[in-house]
Design a protein around this motif. Sequence first.
Motif, mmCIF file in Angstrom:
data_model
loop_
_atom_site.group_PDB
_atom_site.id
_atom_site.type_symbol
_atom_site.label_atom_id
_atom_site.label_comp_id
_atom_site.label_asym_id
_atom_site.label_seq_id
_atom_site.Cartn_x
_atom_site.Cartn_y
_atom_site.Cartn_z
ATOM 1 N N ASN A 51 12.159 -16.310 -48.329
ATOM 2 C CA ASN A 51 11.665 -17.295 -47.357
ATOM 3 C C ASN A 51 10.730 -18.296 -48.026
ATOM 4 O O ASN A 51 10.812 -19.500 -47.779
ATOM 5 C CB ASN A 51 10.895 -16.595 -46.233
ATOM 6 C CG ASN A 51 11.810 -16.030 -45.165
ATOM 7 O OD1 ASN A 51 13.014 -16.260 -45.197
ATOM 8 N ND2 ASN A 51 11.234 -15.294 -44.240
ATOM 9 N N GLN A 89 12.653 -20.606 -50.290
ATOM 10 C CA GLN A 89 13.463 -21.531 -49.482
ATOM 11 C C GLN A 89 12.592 -22.622 -48.873
ATOM 12 O O GLN A 89 13.049 -23.742 -48.673
ATOM 13 C CB GLN A 89 14.187 -20.765 -48.367
ATOM 14 C CG GLN A 89 15.451 -20.099 -48.874
ATOM 15 C CD GLN A 89 15.983 -19.033 -47.919
ATOM 16 O OE1 GLN A 89 15.251 -18.535 -47.067
ATOM 17 N NE2 GLN A 89 17.235 -18.670 -48.078
ATOM 18 N N ALA A 90 11.327 -22.280 -48.575
ATOM 19 C CA ALA A 90 10.431 -23.277 -47.983
ATOM 20 C C ALA A 90 9.974 -24.295 -49.021
ATOM 21 O O ALA A 90 9.451 -25.345 -48.670
ATOM 22 C CB ALA A 90 9.216 -22.579 -47.368
ATOM 23 N N ASP A 111 2.762 -19.344 -50.437
ATOM 24 C CA ASP A 111 3.589 -20.406 -51.008
ATOM 25 C C ASP A 111 2.984 -21.761 -50.678
ATOM 26 O O ASP A 111 2.214 -21.898 -49.737
ATOM 27 C CB ASP A 111 5.046 -20.310 -50.518
ATOM 28 C CG ASP A 111 5.186 -20.596 -49.028
ATOM 29 O OD1 ASP A 111 4.899 -21.730 -48.608
ATOM 30 O OD2 ASP A 111 5.590 -19.682 -48.279
ATOM 31 N N VAL A 168 6.319 -22.788 -33.883
ATOM 32 C CA VAL A 168 7.281 -21.944 -34.608
ATOM 33 C C VAL A 168 6.626 -20.596 -34.928
ATOM 34 O O VAL A 168 7.242 -19.537 -34.780
ATOM 35 C CB VAL A 168 7.755 -22.646 -35.904
ATOM 36 C CG1 VAL A 168 8.602 -21.707 -36.749
ATOM 37 C CG2 VAL A 168 8.529 -23.909 -35.568
ATOM 38 N N LEU A 201 8.006 -16.458 -34.565
ATOM 39 C CA LEU A 201 8.471 -15.748 -35.755
ATOM 40 C C LEU A 201 8.642 -14.271 -35.462
ATOM 41 O O LEU A 201 7.897 -13.698 -34.681
ATOM 42 C CB LEU A 201 7.459 -15.902 -36.893
ATOM 43 C CG LEU A 201 7.352 -17.283 -37.510
ATOM 44 C CD1 LEU A 201 6.466 -17.234 -38.735
ATOM 45 C CD2 LEU A 201 8.726 -17.815 -37.886
ATOM 46 N N THR A 227 15.538 -18.898 -36.023
ATOM 47 C CA THR A 227 15.565 -19.526 -37.348
ATOM 48 C C THR A 227 15.452 -21.033 -37.210
ATOM 49 O O THR A 227 15.837 -21.587 -36.180
ATOM 50 C CB THR A 227 16.864 -19.160 -38.105
ATOM 51 O OG1 THR A 227 16.855 -19.814 -39.375
ATOM 52 C CG2 THR A 227 18.104 -19.583 -37.338
ATOM 53 N N THR A 271 19.973 -16.636 -40.567
ATOM 54 C CA THR A 271 20.340 -15.776 -39.440
ATOM 55 C C THR A 271 19.123 -15.482 -38.567
ATOM 56 O O THR A 271 19.262 -15.051 -37.435
ATOM 57 C CB THR A 271 20.926 -14.432 -39.914
ATOM 58 O OG1 THR A 271 19.936 -13.787 -40.700
ATOM 59 C CG2 THR A 271 22.183 -14.620 -40.708
ATOM 60 N N LEU A 330 16.953 -13.111 -39.129
ATOM 61 C CA LEU A 330 16.688 -11.672 -39.051
ATOM 62 C C LEU A 330 15.706 -11.198 -40.123
ATOM 63 O O LEU A 330 15.154 -10.106 -40.032
ATOM 64 C CB LEU A 330 18.000 -10.885 -39.195
ATOM 65 C CG LEU A 330 18.833 -10.771 -37.925
ATOM 66 C CD1 LEU A 330 20.136 -10.033 -38.195
ATOM 67 C CD2 LEU A 330 18.060 -10.066 -36.822
ATOM 68 N N GLY A 331 15.493 -12.046 -41.132
ATOM 69 C CA GLY A 331 14.662 -11.638 -42.279
ATOM 70 C C GLY A 331 13.291 -11.129 -41.869
ATOM 71 O O GLY A 331 12.896 -10.007 -42.224
ATOM 72 N N LEU A 332 12.565 -11.942 -41.112
ATOM 73 C CA LEU A 332 11.192 -11.559 -40.752
ATOM 74 C C LEU A 332 11.177 -10.431 -39.728
ATOM 75 O O LEU A 332 10.341 -9.530 -39.811
ATOM 76 C CB LEU A 332 10.450 -12.760 -40.172
ATOM 77 C CG LEU A 332 9.724 -13.641 -41.175
ATOM 78 C CD1 LEU A 332 9.090 -14.827 -40.462
ATOM 79 C CD2 LEU A 332 8.654 -12.846 -41.913
ATOM 80 N N THR A 341 2.104 -21.367 -46.589
ATOM 81 C CA THR A 341 2.213 -20.182 -45.740
ATOM 82 C C THR A 341 1.701 -18.966 -46.492
ATOM 83 O O THR A 341 1.905 -18.843 -47.701
ATOM 84 C CB THR A 341 3.694 -19.970 -45.351
ATOM 85 O OG1 THR A 341 4.153 -21.151 -44.700
ATOM 86 C CG2 THR A 341 3.873 -18.780 -44.434
#
Length: 364
Positions: free
Chosen positions: A254, A257-258, A294, A303, A307, A313, A319, A321-323, A347
């Motif tokens: 995550n 990706q951010a 990060d 948002v 979470l 998402t 998807t 589902l990660g968090l 974050t």
Amino acid sequence: MPPRELAHLLDALPDGVVLLDAAGAVEQINAEASRIVGLSREAAAGRPVERLLGPKHAVARLAREVLAGGGTSLESECPVPQRFGSALVVEVAAAPLFGVGGRPDGAVLALRDRTLQQQLSHVVSERERLAAFGRIAAGIAHEVKNPLGGIRGAGELLALRAADDKTREAAALIVREADRIGALVDDLMVFARGDALRLAPVNLHRILDDALDLLAHDPIGARSRVERRFDPSLPEVEADADRLMQVFLNLARNALQAMEEGGTLTIATRMTLGQRLTSASGEPVATVLVELHDTGPGIAADVLDRLGTPFFTTRPGGTGLGLALSQHWIARHHGALRVESVPGDGTRVRVALPLRQTAGRGAA
Ligand SMILES: Nc1ncnc2c1ncn2[C@@H]1O[C@H](COP(=O)(O)OP(=O)(O)OP(=O)(O)O)[C@@H](O)[C@H]1O
Ligand SMILES: [Mg+2]
């Protein structure tokens, strides 16, 4: 009552008490109030109320309102920053004091530390949320899995009997998408099953290194730097290594990706005294903290609130589902996972894990 006796009496109270004179200076402060504001009795004595926690703090505001002739007032959930560790959540009440002839000549402040209660209610609502996901997951699995098997089978049959390429492609698409939905439902089923953890002594640094090594081969991290600030004295924790690997992979992914445009992911570990977990009886337990920070764009407040809800998402192709899964596994370890975002500072995800898994423990 002589002042010394009054001081003893006030110190015996579980709440913080501050007596202010008519000018708003501290006349008396009891032990609990001095702990909450982080000042010794000597340092606090004689200070104007603004110099306890700052002129804008509820403590100063309410005191001034009361001294200006207002009635009793109360403010709940006032954060009180601490020099070490996270802020306390305090309920502040202020009431006027009256001298001879009923003239107002000061104020009394009552400070009640609500931090533990707030953390506990947070844990309870988090547990309820996870339990609700479990019920939803079981419902979806039941309603979706069976027909999905039929759809997939029909797609395969169609693919076999297709007379032209276009139909064959469409049939293959049905099979592929049915498989994708099936995999999602399987992921979601994690919330419904009470899978046992395989507990063993775990070296968290090894897990973090492995997760980062895996991600090093992934193009998502190509523009970012990873900094490890591991505390070499960190003891092993009792945990399920595979589940924690899954959690830290999700969190690090995550973060990377951010930071598509590049940035720094800092992973720090330490034993913690500040953000503590507590036992079912409210006793603090030895806790290790893993913090992933990060330098990405951070997360907007609306948002942030959503979470950890399955399938929430903002990423195309995510998807969501990660968090939710990470939170699930950390909760199963009686730990806590918190996401914080400060505008302009990216974050910060904090994972707190108890050193040992003792039966019957609740996390705060
Ligand atoms: N480090 C981060 N910086 C900014 N936003 C984040 C960060 N971590 C999570 N998010 C936000 O939280 C959302 C949910 O994250 P989550 O990991 O649950 O799902 P996802 O990454 O979108 O999909 P996936 O299921 O593939 O992990 C993301 O879509 C993103 O908006
Ligand atoms: Mg993710």
